[in-house]
Design a protein around this motif. Structure first.
Motif, PDB file in Angstrom:
ATOM      1  N   VAL A   1     -41.816  57.076  46.430  1.00 26.46           N
ATOM      2  CA  VAL A   1     -40.866  56.026  46.086  1.00 26.46           C
ATOM      3  C   VAL A   1     -41.265  55.456  44.731  1.00 26.46           C
ATOM      4  O   VAL A   1     -42.413  55.081  44.521  1.00 26.46           O
ATOM      5  N   TYR A   2     -40.300  55.422  43.829  1.00 26.30           N
ATOM      6  CA  TYR A   2     -40.521  54.907  42.481  1.00 26.30           C
ATOM      7  C   TYR A   2     -39.519  53.801  42.203  1.00 26.30           C
ATOM      8  O   TYR A   2     -38.389  53.835  42.690  1.00 26.30           O
ATOM      9  N   GLY A   3     -39.945  52.818  41.424  1.00 27.85           N
ATOM     10  CA  GLY A   3     -39.077  51.725  41.029  1.00 27.85           C
ATOM     11  C   GLY A   3     -38.042  52.182  40.012  1.00 27.85           C
ATOM     12  O   GLY A   3     -38.164  53.248  39.399  1.00 27.85           O
ATOM     13  N   ALA A   4     -37.019  51.339  39.829  1.00 31.70           N
ATOM     14  CA  ALA A   4     -35.902  51.681  38.955  1.00 31.70           C
ATOM     15  C   ALA A   4     -36.348  51.983  37.525  1.00 31.70           C
ATOM     16  O   ALA A   4     -35.895  52.965  36.918  1.00 31.70           O
TER      17      ALA A   4
ATOM     18  N   ARG B   1     -44.867  53.046  41.657  1.00 32.36           N
ATOM     19  CA  ARG B   1     -45.132  54.486  41.677  1.00 32.36           C
ATOM     20  C   ARG B   1     -45.769  54.853  42.999  1.00 32.36           C
ATOM     21  O   ARG B   1     -46.703  54.204  43.450  1.00 32.36           O
TER      22      ARG B   1
ATOM     23  N   CYS C   1     -39.442  46.542  46.111  1.00 31.01           N
ATOM     24  CA  CYS C   1     -40.091  47.555  45.285  1.00 31.01           C
ATOM     25  C   CYS C   1     -40.082  47.089  43.836  1.00 31.01           C
ATOM     26  O   CYS C   1     -39.024  46.851  43.263  1.00 31.01           O
TER      27      CYS C   1
ATOM     28  N   SER D   1     -32.597  47.844  40.144  1.00 29.44           N
ATOM     29  CA  SER D   1     -33.470  46.996  39.345  1.00 29.44           C
ATOM     30  C   SER D   1     -33.205  45.522  39.633  1.00 29.44           C
ATOM     31  O   SER D   1     -34.145  44.735  39.800  1.00 29.44           O
TER      32      SER D   1
ATOM     33  N   GLU E   1     -39.254  53.035  36.457  1.00 26.41           N
ATOM     34  CA  GLU E   1     -40.008  54.296  36.428  1.00 26.41           C
ATOM     35  C   GLU E   1     -39.072  55.495  36.489  1.00 26.41           C
ATOM     36  O   GLU E   1     -39.306  56.502  35.816  1.00 26.41           O
TER      37      GLU E   1
ATOM     38  N   PRO F   1     -40.067  47.132  39.850  1.00 22.13           N
ATOM     39  CA  PRO F   1     -39.393  48.088  38.955  1.00 22.13           C
ATOM     40  C   PRO F   1     -40.317  49.178  38.414  1.00 22.13           C
ATOM     41  O   PRO F   1     -39.868  50.278  38.124  1.00 22.13           O
ATOM     42  N   ASP F   2     -41.616  48.888  38.306  1.00 20.50           N
ATOM     43  CA  ASP F   2     -42.561  49.890  37.796  1.00 20.50           C
ATOM     44  C   ASP F   2     -43.385  50.538  38.909  1.00 20.50           C
ATOM     45  O   ASP F   2     -44.429  51.126  38.652  1.00 20.50           O
TER      46      ASP F   2
ATOM     47  N   GLN G   1     -35.327  47.167  44.219  1.00 22.02           N
ATOM     48  CA  GLN G   1     -35.349  48.325  45.091  1.00 22.02           C
ATOM     49  C   GLN G   1     -35.892  49.531  44.332  1.00 22.02           C
ATOM     50  O   GLN G   1     -35.900  49.561  43.104  1.00 22.02           O
ATOM     51  N   GLY G   2     -36.327  50.511  45.098  1.00 22.37           N
ATOM     52  CA  GLY G   2     -36.769  51.768  44.532  1.00 22.37           C
ATOM     53  C   GLY G   2     -36.133  52.908  45.303  1.00 22.37           C
ATOM     54  O   GLY G   2     -35.452  52.685  46.311  1.00 22.37           O
TER      55      GLY G   2
END
Length: 75
Positions: A59-62, A47, A42, A25, A64, A44-45, A29-30
């Protein structure tokens, strides 16, 4: 790496430590839920960003990942 599915058809996702999520976060990064790779730049949200390692759009953000409850308690 292909996406792995359970017998019920759900994606078998990697789980991440809270420490890794907090660091990701801060660093914007994700993580790829298919292969576990880290992706820079990336939100934080984020998707369904494309993974540069395996090519899946998982790949998802921290933030999410926290919402999805994919945080494990072991280090």
């Amino acid at each position: 790496m292909p996406i792995r599915y359970s017998t019920s058809g759900k994606i078998i996702a990697h789980r991440f430590t809270l420490e890794a999520i907090e660091e990701a976060s801060e660093l914007m990064q994700g993580f790829c839920l298919a292969c576990g790779a880290v992706r820079d730049c990336c939100e934080p949200d984020a998707r369904r960003y494309e993974c540069e390692e395996c090519g899946n759009h998982l790949v998802y953000g921290a933030d999410e990942i926290l919402v999805m409850d994919l945080v494990r308690s072991d280090p």
